[in-house]
Design a protein around this motif. Structure first.
Motif, PDB file in Angstrom:
ATOM      1  N   ALA A   1       1.020  -1.343   0.043  1.00 47.78           N
ATOM      2  CA  ALA A   1       0.084  -0.132  -0.032  1.00 47.78           C
ATOM      3  C   ALA A   1       0.762   1.455   0.004  1.00 47.78           C
ATOM      4  CB  ALA A   1      -0.730   0.134   1.142  1.00 47.78           C
ATOM      5  N   GLU A   2       1.853   1.341   0.908  1.00 46.80           N
ATOM      6  CA  GLU A   2       2.870   2.550   0.849  1.00 46.80           C
ATOM      7  C   GLU A   2       3.549   2.896  -0.408  1.00 46.80           C
ATOM      8  OE1 GLU A   2       2.740   4.868   3.087  1.00 46.80           O
ATOM      9  OE2 GLU A   2       1.671   3.751   4.604  1.00 46.80           O
ATOM     10  N   PHE A   3       3.823   1.651  -1.067  1.00 52.25           N
ATOM     11  CA  PHE A   3       4.761   1.801  -2.191  1.00 52.25           C
ATOM     12  C   PHE A   3       3.579   2.150  -3.421  1.00 52.25           C
ATOM     13  CE2 PHE A   3       6.166  -0.099  -6.478  1.00 52.25           C
ATOM     14  CZ  PHE A   3       7.434   0.254  -6.303  1.00 52.25           C
ATOM     15  N   ASP A   4       2.369   1.492  -3.621  1.00 53.15           N
ATOM     16  CA  ASP A   4       1.441   2.229  -4.547  1.00 53.15           C
ATOM     17  C   ASP A   4       1.309   3.770  -4.183  1.00 53.15           C
ATOM     18  OD1 ASP A   4       1.183  -0.315  -5.684  1.00 53.15           O
ATOM     19  OD2 ASP A   4      -0.541  -0.834  -4.187  1.00 53.15           O
TER      20      ASP A   4
ATOM     21  N   THR B   1       3.444   7.329  -7.968  1.00 50.60           N
ATOM     22  CA  THR B   1       2.369   8.294  -8.380  1.00 50.60           C
ATOM     23  C   THR B   1       1.972   7.968  -9.810  1.00 50.60           C
ATOM     24  OG1 THR B   1       3.782  10.103  -8.761  1.00 50.60           O
ATOM     25  CG2 THR B   1       2.663   9.915  -6.529  1.00 50.60           C
ATOM     26  N   ASN B   2       2.926   7.676 -10.657  1.00 51.69           N
ATOM     27  CA  ASN B   2       2.927   7.328 -12.216  1.00 51.69           C
ATOM     28  C   ASN B   2       2.364   6.051 -12.407  1.00 51.69           C
ATOM     29  OD1 ASN B   2       5.397   6.292 -11.693  1.00 51.69           O
ATOM     30  ND2 ASN B   2       6.122   7.583 -13.339  1.00 51.69           N
ATOM     31  N   ASP B   3       2.160   5.101 -11.320  1.00 53.21           N
ATOM     32  CA  ASP B   3       2.007   3.615 -11.879  1.00 53.21           C
ATOM     33  C   ASP B   3       2.812   3.235 -12.576  1.00 53.21           C
ATOM     34  OD1 ASP B   3      -0.342   3.974  -9.923  1.00 53.21           O
ATOM     35  OD2 ASP B   3      -1.594   4.451 -11.574  1.00 53.21           O
ATOM     36  N   GLY B   4       4.183   3.475 -12.409  1.00 56.78           N
ATOM     37  CA  GLY B   4       5.335   2.774 -13.423  1.00 56.78           C
ATOM     38  C   GLY B   4       5.909   1.704 -12.866  1.00 56.78           C
ATOM     39  N   GLY B   5       5.446   1.173 -11.626  1.00 55.91           N
ATOM     40  CA  GLY B   5       5.974  -0.183 -11.086  1.00 55.91           C
ATOM     41  C   GLY B   5       7.562   0.455 -10.508  1.00 55.91           C
ATOM     42  N   LYS B   6       8.009   1.569 -10.715  1.00 54.63           N
ATOM     43  CA  LYS B   6       9.078   2.026 -10.071  1.00 54.63           C
ATOM     44  C   LYS B   6       9.037   3.256  -9.292  1.00 54.63           C
ATOM     45  CE  LYS B   6      11.956  -1.216 -11.952  1.00 54.63           C
ATOM     46  NZ  LYS B   6      13.176  -2.266 -11.279  1.00 54.63           N
ATOM     47  N   VAL B   7       9.956   3.459  -8.245  1.00 52.11           N
ATOM     48  CA  VAL B   7       9.655   4.704  -7.478  1.00 52.11           C
ATOM     49  C   VAL B   7      11.010   5.479  -7.662  1.00 52.11           C
ATOM     50  CG1 VAL B   7       9.572   5.779  -5.058  1.00 52.11           C
ATOM     51  CG2 VAL B   7       7.809   3.930  -6.044  1.00 52.11           C
TER      52      VAL B   7
ATOM     53  N   PHE C   1      13.617   8.966  -6.935  1.00 46.54           N
ATOM     54  CA  PHE C   1      13.594   9.733  -5.599  1.00 46.54           C
ATOM     55  C   PHE C   1      12.860  10.821  -5.574  1.00 46.54           C
ATOM     56  CE2 PHE C   1      16.365  13.133  -3.430  1.00 46.54           C
ATOM     57  CZ  PHE C   1      16.305  12.666  -2.229  1.00 46.54           C
ATOM     58  N   ASP C   2      12.254  11.528  -6.502  1.00 43.54           N
ATOM     59  CA  ASP C   2      11.487  12.646  -6.401  1.00 43.54           C
ATOM     60  C   ASP C   2      10.052  12.187  -5.763  1.00 43.54           C
ATOM     61  OD1 ASP C   2      13.196  14.050  -7.707  1.00 43.54           O
ATOM     62  OD2 ASP C   2      12.122  14.441  -9.541  1.00 43.54           O
ATOM     63  N   GLU C   3       9.634  10.990  -6.076  1.00 48.06           N
ATOM     64  CA  GLU C   3       8.507  10.532  -5.563  1.00 48.06           C
ATOM     65  C   GLU C   3       8.826   9.982  -3.940  1.00 48.06           C
ATOM     66  OE1 GLU C   3       6.124   8.222  -9.575  1.00 48.06           O
ATOM     67  OE2 GLU C   3       8.075   7.296  -8.553  1.00 48.06           O
ATOM     68  N   PHE C   4       9.948   9.395  -3.945  1.00 47.07           N
ATOM     69  CA  PHE C   4      10.219   8.948  -2.633  1.00 47.07           C
ATOM     70  C   PHE C   4      10.224  10.237  -1.522  1.00 47.07           C
ATOM     71  CE2 PHE C   4      13.328   7.929   0.704  1.00 47.07           C
ATOM     72  CZ  PHE C   4      12.988   6.834   1.238  1.00 47.07           C
ATOM     73  N   ALA C   5      10.671  11.390  -2.067  1.00 49.10           N
ATOM     74  CA  ALA C   5      10.895  12.329  -1.082  1.00 49.10           C
ATOM     75  C   ALA C   5       9.473  13.150  -0.818  1.00 49.10           C
ATOM     76  CB  ALA C   5      11.963  13.475  -1.882  1.00 49.10           C
ATOM     77  N   LEU C   6       8.636  12.899  -2.027  1.00 51.46           N
ATOM     78  CA  LEU C   6       7.112  13.564  -1.438  1.00 51.46           C
ATOM     79  C   LEU C   6       6.655  12.841  -0.563  1.00 51.46           C
ATOM     80  CD1 LEU C   6       6.285  14.732  -5.176  1.00 51.46           C
ATOM     81  CD2 LEU C   6       6.979  16.186  -3.252  1.00 51.46           C
ATOM     82  N   TRP C   7       6.627  11.462  -0.670  1.00 48.33           N
ATOM     83  CA  TRP C   7       6.117  10.454   0.215  1.00 48.33           C
ATOM     84  C   TRP C   7       6.657  10.668   1.516  1.00 48.33           C
ATOM     85  CZ3 TRP C   7       8.700   6.354   2.751  1.00 48.33           C
ATOM     86  CH2 TRP C   7       7.878   5.703   3.458  1.00 48.33           C
TER      87      TRP C   7
END
Length: 588
Positions: free
Chosen positions: A558-561, A565-571, A573-579
């Motif tokens: 759930a946290e990974f989803d 945010t773009n549902d690319g299956g990969k996270v 650093f930008d997405e990780f920082a926002l999370w």
């Protein structure tokens, strides 16, 4: 009015008194002279009156003086600005590290590769094309026609007779059916009444026939030798070797920048390996004309024979792939010349005709032997793979091992073994920097001094380049490019920011963000066990403890989803920082 030749005045008209006539004439002449002196012309030839305002244009002089005054004023202002810049640092950061490069160099190199490859293919087709008309058959037909004409002619031409005699002397080397020593038709016809009939020399005829037979046997032996030696290693090398234009294209693979750009095009997802589909996409995007069989054979030779055996073409194997593409494309052109039916299979008849077409004339027996070597499975037809292996055997090169198989991806193994035991992120290196940053934030004087150092041009705003330069000099441990980018964007997009530059009142926020995002990037790098700067679900499950989270499999999913945010299956650093910012992750 008097002439020296006369003693007295002689008037022009009769006069009673010469003295009076002289006086009257002199008076009339004087009046005439006076009139001539005072006469006025009918046309006024005097020069026009000169006006002063036309000679001296005061308005023009005034405009010129004003123009010179403006120039002097502009020059003075420019000189003052230059003097101010030289005495101070100026208001603009004019450091220019730009390196001159061509904007269309890669495109021109790609176009040159495509053109040279097409030209080489056209040249091969032209040089390998056999002539439709055989001049030796023409000569044989001419010899036969000449022989028949002489046989039916009562009185053949002398030129034809000499030609027949010459053919007889040469033993029919140009295809004539007559043997050396036999008589020509002119010799066989009846002699004239004035001539004595000659008896044929039987011994000479027999000797001539024996010579002709021996020459024919020698010719047959030579043809047999040529058939056996026609398909040699040297001949095959000349057929499959790249030509001059293609060699020039291959030289371009030595250009490091060109190969780097080409690799980026092929490895468009940036995972460090190229599959067959990615290679095919690169060929299509570049407009190259490599055939599908060429791509398959080059891909397999590169990965199984030249590479480390996995199913991916890696960066170090990429130059070998490019060379193999040219090699197998040349082999495909050769195979396509043999495959006259265009069914991508070559039978014995096509093989024999094709060998003769490319200049390797084989006897039926030798052709059968060579075909059996190529047809390794005994199916009666040679596929392109079998043909490549056959050419490799002739050249002494292993194209592809028959038992070669792709091994399991080592990167996947390393990744699986790495994610099972994630390492704890080491934050101790930030302790000294954290104390220094806290001291700076606690003192207005230190903040002003640090701002003056980072804003070295004094324009009260700093760009990302200025931040990078200052952090690299002041705090090298914080000089992580992804972290600096996130800190910069977070600061300029916060309240009061203009979206482009960091202002003086935002400097404290910038320092906090730089420190926080650097620690966050260390945690991100600790979770990223395969060092591709991307997190997948397995890495996050095993590495969530690095950021102080203990999650079950479903909670981690759930946290990974939520991060992805773009549902690319990969996270990233930008997405990780926002999370992490939303979760208010603290790192110690």
């Amino acid at each position: 009015m008097t002439d020296r030749g006369y003693q007295s005045y002689q008037p022009m008209r009769p006069a009673a008194s010469r003295m009076l006539a002289k006086r009257w004439d002199s008076k009339a002449y004087d009046m005439h002279r006076k009139k001539l002196r005072s006469i006025k012309p009918t046309v006024d030839t005097r020069p026009p009156k000169t006006y002063m305002h036309l000679q001296l244009k005061l308005k023009k002089l005034q405009i010129e003086e004003e123009r010179l005054a403006n120039i002097e004023r502009d020059n003075r202002l420019l000189l003052e600005k230059m003097s101010h810049i030289m005495r101070t640092r100026g208001r603009v950061d004019n450091a220019n590290d730009y390196k001159h490069k061509s904007l269309n160099k890669t495109k021109r190199q790609q176009e040159l590769l495509r053109i040279t490859h097409e030209n080489q293919a056209i040249l091969k087709r032209i040089t390998a094309k056999q002539p439709f008309y055989d001049h030796t058959e023409w000569e044989k037909d001419f010899d036969r026609a000449t022989q028949f004409k002489n046989q039916i002619s009562r009185y053949p031409d002398e030129g034809d007779q000499d030609f027949d005699e010459e053919e007889g002397d040469r033993g029919g080397s140009r295809g004539s059916s007559r043997k050396s020593g036999s008589r020509s038709p002119s010799q066989s016809r009846s002699p004239s009444p004035n001539q004595k009939k000659e008896e044929p020399d039987e011994e000479g005829e027999e000797q001539g026939e024996e010579n002709s037979i021996s020459k024919d046997n020698d010719n047959n032996d030579n043809n047999d030798d040529e058939g056996k030696d026609g398909f040699t290693k040297e001949r095959v090398t000349s057929l499959v070797a790249p030509g001059d234009a293609e060699q020039e294209a291959l030289i371009m693979t030595n250009d490091a920048q060109f190969m780097k750009d080409l690799w980026k095009t092929c490895d468009y997802n940036g995972n460090g390996g190229c599959s067959l589909a990615e290679i095919d996409k690169m060929v299509v995007d570049k407009g190259w004309t490599f055939s599908k069989p060429t791509l398959m054979r080059a891909y397999k030779k590169t990965t199984l024979q030249d590479g480390d055996g996995d199913a991916w073409v890696e960066r170090k194997e990429f130059p070998s792939l490019i060379r193999n593409l040219f090699l197998f494309e040349n082999l495909w052109d050769l195979f396509d010349d043999l495959d006259t039916e265009d069914d991508r299979r070559v039978d014995l008849a096509e093989f024999t005709r094709g060998m003769a077409k490319i200049g390797c004339r084989l006897s039926p027996k030798d052709a059968q032997t060579e075909f059996n070597k190529a047809d390794k499975n005994g199916g009666g037809q040679v596929l392109f793979k079998e043909f490549c292996d056959y050419i490799g055997d002739v050249l002494g090169v292993v194209m592809e091992d028959a038992n070669a198989k792709w091994k399991e991806d080592e990167k996947k193994k390393e990744k699986e073994s790495a994610v099972t035991q994630p390492e704890k992120a080491d934050m101790s290196k930030f302790d000294a920097v954290e104390n220094d940053v806290q001291d700076v934030l606690a003192s207005k004087e230190k903040i002003a001094s640090s701002w003056k150092a980072i804003d070295f041009n004094g324009n009260n705003i700093v760009s990302l380049a200025e931040i990078d330069k200052w952090v690299g000099e002041k705090y090298p441990v914080l000089n992580s490019k992804p972290a600096l980018m996130r800190a910069y964007k977070k600061t300029v997009t916060s309240a009061g920011g203009d979206g482009d530059f960091v202002k003086k009142d935002q400097f404290s926020t910038l320092l906090r963000n730089v420190f926080y995002f650097n620690k966050l990037f260390v945690a991100f790098d600790g979770i990223d066990t395969d060092d591709d700067r991307r997190l997948d679900l397995d890495e996050f499950k095993h590495g969530a403890s690095i950021v102080g989270l203990s999650l079950s499999a479903d909670a981690a999913k759930a946290e990974f989803d939520a991060m992805d945010t773009n549902d690319g299956g990969k996270v990233l650093f930008d997405e990780f920082a926002l999370w992490a910012a939303k979760k208010k992750i603290t790192l110690d």
